[in-house]
Scaffold this motif. Structure first.
Motif, PDB file in Angstrom:
ATOM      1  N   ILE A 100      69.274  36.019  13.624  1.00 10.69           N
ATOM      2  CA  ILE A 100      69.206  37.334  14.246  1.00 10.69           C
ATOM      3  C   ILE A 100      67.932  37.422  15.083  1.00 10.69           C
ATOM      4  CG2 ILE A 100      69.116  39.823  13.816  1.00 10.69           C
ATOM      5  CD1 ILE A 100      70.556  39.153  11.102  1.00 10.69           C
ATOM      6  N   VAL A 190      72.689  36.406  16.930  1.00  7.58           N
ATOM      7  CA  VAL A 190      72.564  37.780  17.414  1.00  7.58           C
ATOM      8  C   VAL A 190      71.384  37.830  18.379  1.00  7.58           C
ATOM      9  CG1 VAL A 190      72.153  40.183  16.777  1.00  7.58           C
ATOM     10  CG2 VAL A 190      73.495  38.707  15.258  1.00  7.58           C
ATOM     11  N   PHE A 217      76.859  37.710  18.968  1.00  7.66           N
ATOM     12  CA  PHE A 217      76.807  39.137  19.267  1.00  7.66           C
ATOM     13  C   PHE A 217      75.562  39.383  20.102  1.00  7.66           C
ATOM     14  CE2 PHE A 217      78.908  39.670  14.924  1.00  7.66           C
ATOM     15  CZ  PHE A 217      80.177  39.866  15.460  1.00  7.66           C
ATOM     16  N   GLU A 218      75.724  40.119  21.189  1.00  3.18           N
ATOM     17  CA  GLU A 218      74.572  40.430  22.032  1.00  3.18           C
ATOM     18  C   GLU A 218      74.593  41.909  22.389  1.00  3.18           C
ATOM     19  OE1 GLU A 218      72.063  38.597  25.798  1.00  3.18           O
ATOM     20  OE2 GLU A 218      74.029  37.780  25.293  1.00  3.18           O
ATOM     21  N   TYR A 219      73.404  42.519  22.348  1.00  7.90           N
ATOM     22  CA  TYR A 219      73.259  43.951  22.621  1.00  7.90           C
ATOM     23  C   TYR A 219      72.336  44.089  23.839  1.00  7.90           C
ATOM     24  CZ  TYR A 219      75.142  43.697  17.986  1.00  7.90           C
ATOM     25  OH  TYR A 219      75.939  43.360  16.914  1.00  7.90           O
ATOM     26  N   TYR A 235      75.308  47.163  15.589  1.00  9.27           N
ATOM     27  CA  TYR A 235      74.796  45.940  14.975  1.00  9.27           C
ATOM     28  C   TYR A 235      75.187  45.860  13.508  1.00  9.27           C
ATOM     29  CZ  TYR A 235      71.055  43.295  12.567  1.00  9.27           C
ATOM     30  OH  TYR A 235      70.338  42.468  11.733  1.00  9.27           O
ATOM     31  N   ASP A 238      78.918  45.111  13.223  1.00  5.61           N
ATOM     32  CA  ASP A 238      79.248  43.737  13.603  1.00  5.61           C
ATOM     33  C   ASP A 238      78.863  42.759  12.490  1.00  5.61           C
ATOM     34  OD1 ASP A 238      80.327  44.430  16.037  1.00  5.61           O
ATOM     35  OD2 ASP A 238      78.482  44.062  17.176  1.00  5.61           O
ATOM     36  N   LEU A 239      77.708  42.974  11.880  1.00  4.30           N
ATOM     37  CA  LEU A 239      77.305  42.113  10.763  1.00  4.30           C
ATOM     38  C   LEU A 239      78.329  42.175   9.639  1.00  4.30           C
ATOM     39  CD1 LEU A 239      73.467  42.419   9.984  1.00  4.30           C
ATOM     40  CD2 LEU A 239      74.713  40.477  10.939  1.00  4.30           C
ATOM     41  N   TRP A 242      81.583  40.350  10.584  1.00  2.00           N
ATOM     42  CA  TRP A 242      81.442  38.891  10.562  1.00  2.00           C
ATOM     43  C   TRP A 242      81.363  38.372   9.124  1.00  2.00           C
ATOM     44  CZ3 TRP A 242      77.249  35.738   8.995  1.00  2.00           C
ATOM     45  CH2 TRP A 242      77.404  34.377   9.291  1.00  2.00           C
TER      46      TRP A 242
END
Length: 260
Positions: A100, A190, A217-219, A235, A238-239, A242
């Motif tokens: 992360i 991440v 995952f990208e923010y 976030y 998404d965690l 997954w």
């Protein structure tokens, strides 16, 4: 899924109550390890004898856990580097691992000159001399002003490390970077689009070299510490999604994790 977190070089478990609480409410068994000499571990602050001791600390903890439910190791910032090293060395202990905003390629890495000075001090036996961590500015972690005073005055944050820590960290860097293809555990990456600490381009290149099932995952509008975003729920969700997918995959494979 049993989730084990590792924190960054400056931070500690207290920074991550919100994400841990959310995952616990989703039914995950959540553990948060504080690195030796960091956070509530007050002895030998900011020191380590050798870099492999960091790996062994995590291995010993993972081995003490029951093999079911399966274990996922999630490393945040500097902890992402350690998580990658553990996944490479002890894949039999993990069902999955995640990085992360990982510090594998950090913008604040010491220059060649500074690395030479650190190694000279080590050769001179000045192992316990302390050097500052170049992450004093709260804005490196988040643009969310409501967290700046907390980050600036947090008494448990680590501000300095020993020369020994700094030089062993360079060895850990080298180990992790040299062969991502050797990692055999399903992986998560991440990234935060406005990260001032991580070199995202180099991190993507590293991640692309992994030859395991993986997810990114990208923010785009987030800063380094996703926990401190005004709305971290995307976030968190998404965690959780997954981790649920990883648990289903491991359970479906029917391969129990070894405790050895």
């Amino acid at each position: 899924m049993r989730v084990v977190f590792l924190h960054g070089i400056v931070s500690h478990g207290g920074w991550y109550y919100a994400s841990c609480g959310f995952l616990a409410q989703q039914g995950f068994a959540v553990h948060f390890l504080e690195r030796r000499g960091s956070g509530l571990n007050l002895a030998a602050r900011g020191d380590v004898p050798v870099w492999r001791r960091w790996l062994e600390d995590v291995r010993e903890y993972l081995q003490a856990l029951p093999p079911h439910p399966p274990r996922a190791l999630l490393g945040i910032s500097w902890g992402g580097k350690l998580a990658a090293a553990v996944a490479r060395e002890f894949p039999q202990l993990l069902g999955a691992f995640g990085m992360i905003c990982p510090g594998i390629y950090a913008r604040q890495q010491p220059s060649l000159w500074k690395r030479m000075v650190l190694r000279l001090l080590r050769l001179l036996g000045l192992n316990r001399v302390r050097v500052g961590i170049p992450l004093e500015d709260p804005q490196l972690f988040t643009d969310n002003r409501q967290w700046w005073d907390y980050l600036r005055y947090d008494p448990l944050s680590l501000r300095k490390v020993t020369v020994r820590f700094a030089t062993e960290d360079l060895k850990l860097n080298e180990f992790v970077r040299q062969s991502p293809e050797a990692i055999s555990v399903p992986a998560l990456l991440v990234l935060a689009g406005k990260d001032r600490i991580v070199d995202n381009t180099r991190m993507r290149n590293f991640f692309n070299r992994l030859v395991v099932p993986k997810r990114l995952f990208e923010y785009p509008h987030a800063g380094h510490t996703l926990e401190f975003e005004p709305d971290p729920s995307p976030y968190f969700n998404d965690l959780a999604r997954w981790l649920s997918e990883m648990k289903y995959t491991v359970d479906r494979a029917g391969k129990p994790l070894s405790g050895k």
